[in-house]
Design an enzyme around this catalytic site. Structure first.
Site, PDB file in Angstrom:
ATOM      1  N   ASP A  61      -7.871  37.921 -24.458  1.00  9.46           N
ATOM      2  CA  ASP A  61      -8.537  38.283 -25.572  1.00  9.46           C
ATOM      3  C   ASP A  61      -9.348  36.983 -26.358  1.00  9.46           C
ATOM      4  O   ASP A  61      -8.666  36.469 -27.327  1.00  9.46           O
ATOM      5  CB  ASP A  61      -7.669  38.830 -26.706  1.00  9.46           C
ATOM      6  CG  ASP A  61      -6.453  37.914 -26.610  1.00  9.46           C
ATOM      7  OD1 ASP A  61      -6.041  36.955 -26.020  1.00  9.46           O
ATOM      8  OD2 ASP A  61      -5.566  38.118 -27.863  1.00  9.46           O
TER       9      ASP A  61
ATOM     10  N   HIS B 205      -1.001  28.113 -25.794  1.00  7.26           N
ATOM     11  CA  HIS B 205      -0.251  28.852 -25.076  1.00  7.26           C
ATOM     12  C   HIS B 205      -0.759  29.488 -23.825  1.00  7.26           C
ATOM     13  O   HIS B 205       0.038  29.438 -23.071  1.00  7.26           O
ATOM     14  CB  HIS B 205      -0.264  30.062 -26.276  1.00  7.26           C
ATOM     15  CG  HIS B 205       0.169  29.913 -27.571  1.00  7.26           C
ATOM     16  ND1 HIS B 205       1.298  29.742 -27.856  1.00  7.26           N
ATOM     17  CD2 HIS B 205      -0.100  29.478 -28.916  1.00  7.26           C
ATOM     18  CE1 HIS B 205       1.842  29.456 -29.047  1.00  7.26           C
ATOM     19  NE2 HIS B 205       0.623  29.351 -29.789  1.00  7.26           N
TER      20      HIS B 205
END
Ligand SMILES: [Ca+2]
Length: 313
Positions: A10, A240
């Site tokens: 995303d 991340h």
């Protein structure tokens, strides 16, 4: 030996860094990017996925997927973290490519069935696309090589609620299906990713080496870093999503444990990941009935960041 992957994403500032790694690493074969809502709306995610691969001079199939969670209402995208365009509100050029004519879930099913036993799914976003693929063809559970999920948190606490990490919070019902499907799965959550800080010197080296793509990585990083400075008080950001690829290519940099995962789908703790270590008895067996998975509980953060910078410079 190369590692064929589908990267479910995303994008998103830290997604963009990870996509750059997937495009650059000589031992990763990037079969496709599948997109979902999360950090941005899904159409923006698709545009960004096309753009990032075009800036790297590569033509990678992009398949668009989930526009909203399976069950709960969709939250607005976190424009204060990733920018309204997902890439720190920097100016972006038009893209030439088009997304695939199939959904992300169908793309995953078709790709896995074409190469049974070979394909690793690396998912760094809300998990609706993997849940959709399971719904379309449950037999892929036995045909993927592995599923690597950036998401969840065991001991570290949450980042969008006191207990939930963003990807699991954004679609806990999909997360529950994916983390308990019984396929070979490794969860790379905040317990590992919060050990890693990409500082400005590291980003400067990446930007210098990555050409046009580097400009987007560096520009979006500045915006994302400002959020970290304000929210957590340090100069840098946690990469991340790159950590999922770091685990895939350099698992020795992570501490893992096997056990059973559950995802809370409703109420105050929605999106929380619960980990019951293998073989550990609790008052009842209810937390130990899901299939075994592997969970990262720590990482050598400095070594992971070194690997990211080396791969991109
Ligand atoms: Ca992401």
């Amino acid at each position: 030996m190369t590692t064929p992957i589908i990267f479910d994403t995303d994008p998103g500032v830290d997604d963009a860094q990870a996509i750059a790694i997937a495009l650059a690493h000589p031992d990763i074969e990037l079969l496709g990017l599948t997109t979902t809502f999360g950090n941005v709306e899904v159409a923006t995610a698709t545009y960004n996925a096309l753009l990032l691969s075009e800036l790297a001079g590569q033509s990678i199939p992009v398949a668009q997927g989930a526009a909203a969670p399976m069950s709960k209402p969709k939250s607005p995208p976190p424009a204060h973290i990733h920018g309204a365009n997902g890439l720190g509100n920097i100016d972006l050029p038009p893209v030439k490519g088009q997304p695939q004519p199939v959904s992300a879930g169908q793309f995953i099913v078709d790709t896995v069935n074409a190469r049974p036993g070979e394909v690793t799914l690396v998912a760094v976003a809300p998990l609706g696309n993997l849940a959709a693929a399971l719904q379309i063809d449950p037999s892929i559970v036995d045909k993927v090589k592995r599923v690597v999920v950036m998401g969840g948190s065991i001991r570290e606490g949450g980042n969008v609620t006191p207990v939930a990490e963003a990807n699991l919070f954004n679609d806990p019902h999909a997360g529950a299906r994916v983390l308990t499907a019984g396929w070979p799965l490794t969860m790379v959550g905040l317990d590992a990713t919060h050990r890693c800080v990409l500082d400005p010197a590291a980003m400067a080296r990446i930007a210098e080496a990555q050409g046009e793509l580097g400009k987007v990585l560096a520009g979006s990083y500045e915006f994302y870093k400002a959020f970290y400075q304000q929210a957590l008080g340090f100069d840098g950001c946690c990469p991340h999503d790159s950590c999922a690829l770091a685990w895939l290519m350099k698992p020795e940099l992570f501490t893992t444990q096997r056990g059973h995962l559950n995802v809370v789908t409703e109420g105050h703790a929605e999106g929380q990941t619960i980990f019951a270590p293998e073989g550990r008895p609790f008052i009842t067996e209810r937390w130990s009935t899901t299939p075994l998975a592997e969970v990262c509980l720590d990482a050598d953060g400095a070594a992971v960041v070194d690997w990211i910078v080396e791969t991109l410079s």
